[in-house]
Write a protein that holds these residues in place. Structure first.
Motif, PDB file in Angstrom:
ATOM      1  N   LEU A   1       0.833  -1.203   0.000  1.00 26.92           N
ATOM      2  CA  LEU A   1       0.000   0.000   0.000  1.00 26.92           C
ATOM      3  C   LEU A   1       0.871   1.259   0.000  1.00 26.92           C
ATOM      4  O   LEU A   1       0.579   2.221  -0.728  1.00 26.92           O
ATOM      5  CB  LEU A   1      -0.933  -0.004   1.215  1.00 26.92           C
ATOM      6  N   LYS A   2       1.938   1.242   0.787  1.00 25.64           N
ATOM      7  CA  LYS A   2       2.858   2.386   0.809  1.00 25.64           C
ATOM      8  C   LYS A   2       3.500   2.583  -0.558  1.00 25.64           C
ATOM      9  O   LYS A   2       3.609   3.705  -1.060  1.00 25.64           O
ATOM     10  CB  LYS A   2       3.942   2.169   1.859  1.00 25.64           C
ATOM     11  N   LEU A   3       3.928   1.484  -1.169  1.00 22.29           N
ATOM     12  CA  LEU A   3       4.567   1.566  -2.479  1.00 22.29           C
ATOM     13  C   LEU A   3       3.615   2.107  -3.536  1.00 22.29           C
ATOM     14  O   LEU A   3       4.013   2.893  -4.406  1.00 22.29           O
ATOM     15  CB  LEU A   3       5.097   0.191  -2.891  1.00 22.29           C
ATOM     16  N   MET A   4       2.348   1.696  -3.458  1.00 21.72           N
ATOM     17  CA  MET A   4       1.372   2.194  -4.422  1.00 21.72           C
ATOM     18  C   MET A   4       1.142   3.690  -4.250  1.00 21.72           C
ATOM     19  O   MET A   4       1.040   4.437  -5.226  1.00 21.72           O
ATOM     20  CB  MET A   4       0.063   1.415  -4.300  1.00 21.72           C
ATOM     21  N   LYS A   5       1.082   4.152  -3.005  1.00 15.90           N
ATOM     22  CA  LYS A   5       0.871   5.585  -2.763  1.00 15.90           C
ATOM     23  C   LYS A   5       2.092   6.402  -3.162  1.00 15.90           C
ATOM     24  O   LYS A   5       1.967   7.492  -3.739  1.00 15.90           O
ATOM     25  CB  LYS A   5       0.514   5.811  -1.299  1.00 15.90           C
ATOM     26  N   VAL A   6       3.283   5.874  -2.847  1.00 16.19           N
ATOM     27  CA  VAL A   6       4.511   6.557  -3.260  1.00 16.19           C
ATOM     28  C   VAL A   6       4.613   6.579  -4.783  1.00 16.19           C
ATOM     29  O   VAL A   6       4.970   7.607  -5.388  1.00 16.19           O
ATOM     30  CB  VAL A   6       5.749   5.868  -2.648  1.00 16.19           C
ATOM     31  N   GLY A   7       4.289   5.454  -5.405  1.00 14.16           N
ATOM     32  CA  GLY A   7       4.329   5.387  -6.855  1.00 14.16           C
ATOM     33  C   GLY A   7       3.391   6.375  -7.504  1.00 14.16           C
ATOM     34  O   GLY A   7       3.708   6.990  -8.529  1.00 14.16           O
ATOM     35  N   GLN A   8       2.218   6.551  -6.907  1.00  9.02           N
ATOM     36  CA  GLN A   8       1.248   7.502  -7.443  1.00  9.02           C
ATOM     37  C   GLN A   8       1.792   8.925  -7.368  1.00  9.02           C
ATOM     38  O   GLN A   8       1.610   9.726  -8.293  1.00  9.02           O
ATOM     39  CB  GLN A   8      -0.072   7.386  -6.675  1.00  9.02           C
TER      40      GLN A   8
ATOM     41  N   LEU B   1       5.227   8.965  -9.889  1.00 15.81           N
ATOM     42  CA  LEU B   1       5.012   8.784 -11.315  1.00 15.81           C
ATOM     43  C   LEU B   1       3.966   9.726 -11.888  1.00 15.81           C
ATOM     44  O   LEU B   1       3.934   9.964 -13.099  1.00 15.81           O
ATOM     45  CB  LEU B   1       4.589   7.330 -11.606  1.00 15.81           C
ATOM     46  N   GLY B   2       3.104  10.230 -10.999  1.00 13.86           N
ATOM     47  CA  GLY B   2       1.980  10.998 -11.503  1.00 13.86           C
ATOM     48  C   GLY B   2       0.812  10.084 -11.793  1.00 13.86           C
ATOM     49  O   GLY B   2       0.973   8.874 -11.974  1.00 13.86           O
ATOM     50  N   ARG B   3      -0.367  10.658 -11.850  1.00 11.95           N
ATOM     51  CA  ARG B   3      -1.577   9.850 -11.949  1.00 11.95           C
ATOM     52  C   ARG B   3      -1.622   8.986 -13.201  1.00 11.95           C
ATOM     53  O   ARG B   3      -1.901   7.784 -13.133  1.00 11.95           O
ATOM     54  CB  ARG B   3      -2.807  10.764 -11.906  1.00 11.95           C
ATOM     55  N   ARG B   4      -1.325   9.568 -14.356  1.00  5.30           N
ATOM     56  CA  ARG B   4      -1.489   8.832 -15.615  1.00  5.30           C
ATOM     57  C   ARG B   4      -0.511   7.667 -15.732  1.00  5.30           C
ATOM     58  O   ARG B   4      -0.900   6.550 -16.079  1.00  5.30           O
ATOM     59  CB  ARG B   4      -1.326   9.787 -16.791  1.00  5.30           C
ATOM     60  N   LEU B   5       0.755   7.916 -15.445  1.00  4.98           N
ATOM     61  CA  LEU B   5       1.747   6.855 -15.565  1.00  4.98           C
ATOM     62  C   LEU B   5       1.520   5.774 -14.509  1.00  4.98           C
ATOM     63  O   LEU B   5       1.664   4.576 -14.791  1.00  4.98           O
ATOM     64  CB  LEU B   5       3.158   7.439 -15.437  1.00  4.98           C
TER      65      LEU B   5
END
Length: 519
Positions: free
Chosen positions: A119-126, A129-133
């Motif tokens: 979950l942390k990785l997904m939030k950091v990734g968002q 990377l930005g929403r679209r990527l």
């Protein structure tokens, strides 16, 4: 042919609701046009009509496992051994890209550091990377594997694949609520959720001419704040008589202003009254339209109050048939005590009893909370112990079904092949027919296809719980799927092996790809 329209009518309302309630998060689509296209597809009309071969599959395979309908002559004999070892059959409607994606996702689920911090990785990734990527990466991996989609193309492809495989679609909303520091109640939010349930139930009822009893999925935290469930659970543990099943059921009316529980504050009482009205409205709608309603299980600290509320709805609506079902989590040490107590209460109150039996999906969080709060870990010590508990509860419910007939219903919601085979064997021993409407099976979309497909083709009723929604509302759900995949390593290894086997077969026989739907 008409039966094939079921998945469309179940799926489209959920998507319509997301498009209305979360406009900033969804991709604009013409949902009316989509609904018409899907209905034409299911009915064998239009440019995207299912081929005649699929029509025969739907009439010969899907109708056999509609609850309460008779088996087709083409259904395998009762004595035929159920097998989950044919990857070509299990993955026949999956594109080669989907098989590659599944292999990637299952491999990622085997890395503890990724799963523990998913979950942390997904939030950091968002954020990074930005929403679209970020969405592009997620759609290529976890979102695409476990979520039915939120665009016209994705939803249509999902419905077509499930229809072509003889499986039924069970819509699931992935918005989840947990306890917070403050109890800020927005009654309009829960009223809107209730209206969504009512609208979806009315659309689902249009299938009544084709399906004996449709099934709908409910989350109790759609109707009230999670903190109130925790407060009520604490009072139930203390033996509060005002929170009895009978008393809660008495508050399930349109005019319940006189309903009051002395141990609750005025704000809590007002919220509880509104909650009881909402649950009453949804259950009454299901009762009038002959739709079964199963309530999902959530966290342990909410469980006593959630179960009490569902037992109260059973007390009011399950007098003649098990309309309302409750979920029991077998990874809990007290699972057998919980279900035997509720079975006995159902007998004492002369109400029918419906059960969805699951292993559970909140194990890591439950254990972490128990350690933090200093109370005993409520989870069974090993996966094997949970399997033993699951079989123990299966035996309990199947014996009740064999004795009480149609007054008891059961969904065997499991991805474990041994548990599925055990249930099928015990059904045969107890004389419970696969198609008599008392027992059905359930698995999650994107998981355990090597079990779902053969089971449905053998004439059993099989539901695929199919989450639908935009990325932002599904992150917590996706984390649970990663944790669940990590916790059932033996089953995942077999699924991964079968996926590799099918991939190798397609590489060796590329002409066979033409019969596989592509993205």
């Amino acid at each position: 042919m008409l039966v094939a329209q079921r998945g469309v009518w179940v799926l489209v309302p959920a998507v319509q609701q997301f498009s209305r309630s979360l406009p900033a998060l969804t991709v604009p689509c013409r949902w009316d046009a989509l609904q018409q296209r899907l209905l034409q597809t299911a009915a064998g009309k239009g440019d995207n009509a299912l081929p005649a071969r699929t029509t025969l599959i739907r009439q010969g395979a899907l109708q056999t496992h509609q609850l309460g309908l008779e088996l087709s002559e083409e259904t395998p004999a009762e004595t035929e051994e159920l097998s989950f070892d044919d990857p070509t059959q299990a993955f026949k409607t999956k594109s080669t890209w989907e098989i590659a994606r599944a292999l990637l996702v299952l491999r990622l689920c085997s890395f503890n550091v990724l799963v523990d911090n998913s979950l942390k990785l997904m939030k950091v990734g968002q954020s990074f990377l930005g929403r679209r990527l970020f969405e592009a990466v997620m759609r290529a991996t976890f979102y695409g594997q476990f979520i039915g989609g939120d665009t016209e193309k994705e939803i249509e492809a999902t419905v077509r694949r499930l229809l072509n495989s003889g499986l039924q679609t069970l819509p699931a909303i992935t918005i989840e609520e947990d306890i917070g520091d403050e109890m800020i109640i927005r009654e309009e939010f829960y009223d809107s959720a209730t209206q969504f349930y009512l609208d979806s139930i009315r659309l689902l009822a249009r299938l009544s001419d084709y399906v004996e009893v449709p099934l709908f999925q409910l989350r109790v935290t759609s109707f009230l704040h999670a903190n109130l469930l925790v407060i009520m659970s604490e009072h139930l543990d203390s033996g509060c008589p005002e929170l009895s099943v009978e008393n809660l059921a008495s508050g399930m009316t349109e005019d319940n202003q006189d309903f009051h529980v002395s141990v609750l504050t005025d704000q809590e009482n007002e919220h509880l009254r509104n909650t009881l009205r909402r649950l009453n409205a949804v259950c009454r709608e299901c009762a009038e339209r002959r739709i079964w309603l199963t309530a999902d299980a959530e966290y342990t600290y909410m469980r006593p109050a959630m179960t009490q509320l569902m037992l109260a709805t059973m007390f009011k609506f399950n007098k003649k048939q098990p309309l309302i079902w409750n979920t029991y989590q077998c990874y809990l040490k007290g699972a057998h005590d919980n279900i035997t107590r509720d079975i006995q209460l159902a007998k004492e109150l002369d109400m029918c009893f419906g059960v969805k039996l699951v292993r559970g999906a909140y194990m890591d969080k439950e254990r972490a909370l128990a350690e933090k709060k200093g109370y005993e870990d409520p989870i069974n010590p090993t996966y094997a112990a949970t399997g033993e508990m699951y079989h123990r509860l299966l035996d309990t419910m199947l014996h009740e079904i064999s004795r009480q007939g149609n007054r008891c219903k059961l969904m065997v919601a499991s991805h474990n092949e041994d548990s599925i085979k055990y249930a099928v064997s015990r059904m045969r021993d107890l004389g419970i027919e696969r198609n008599d409407g008392r027992v059905c099976f359930g698995q999650l979309y994107g998981m355990c296809d090597q079990v779902s497909y053969p089971l449905g083709q053998a004439g059993y009723a099989v539901y695929k719980s199919t989450p639908i929604g935009p990325m932002e509302t599904t992150l917590a759900y996706l984390q649970r799927r990663a944790l669940e995949n990590r916790s059932v390593l033996s089953g995942i290894r077999k699924e991964r092996d079968q996926l590799w086997s099918e991939m190798k077969r397609r590489v060796a026989h590329p002409r066979s790809w033409k019969n596989v739907w592509s993205d």
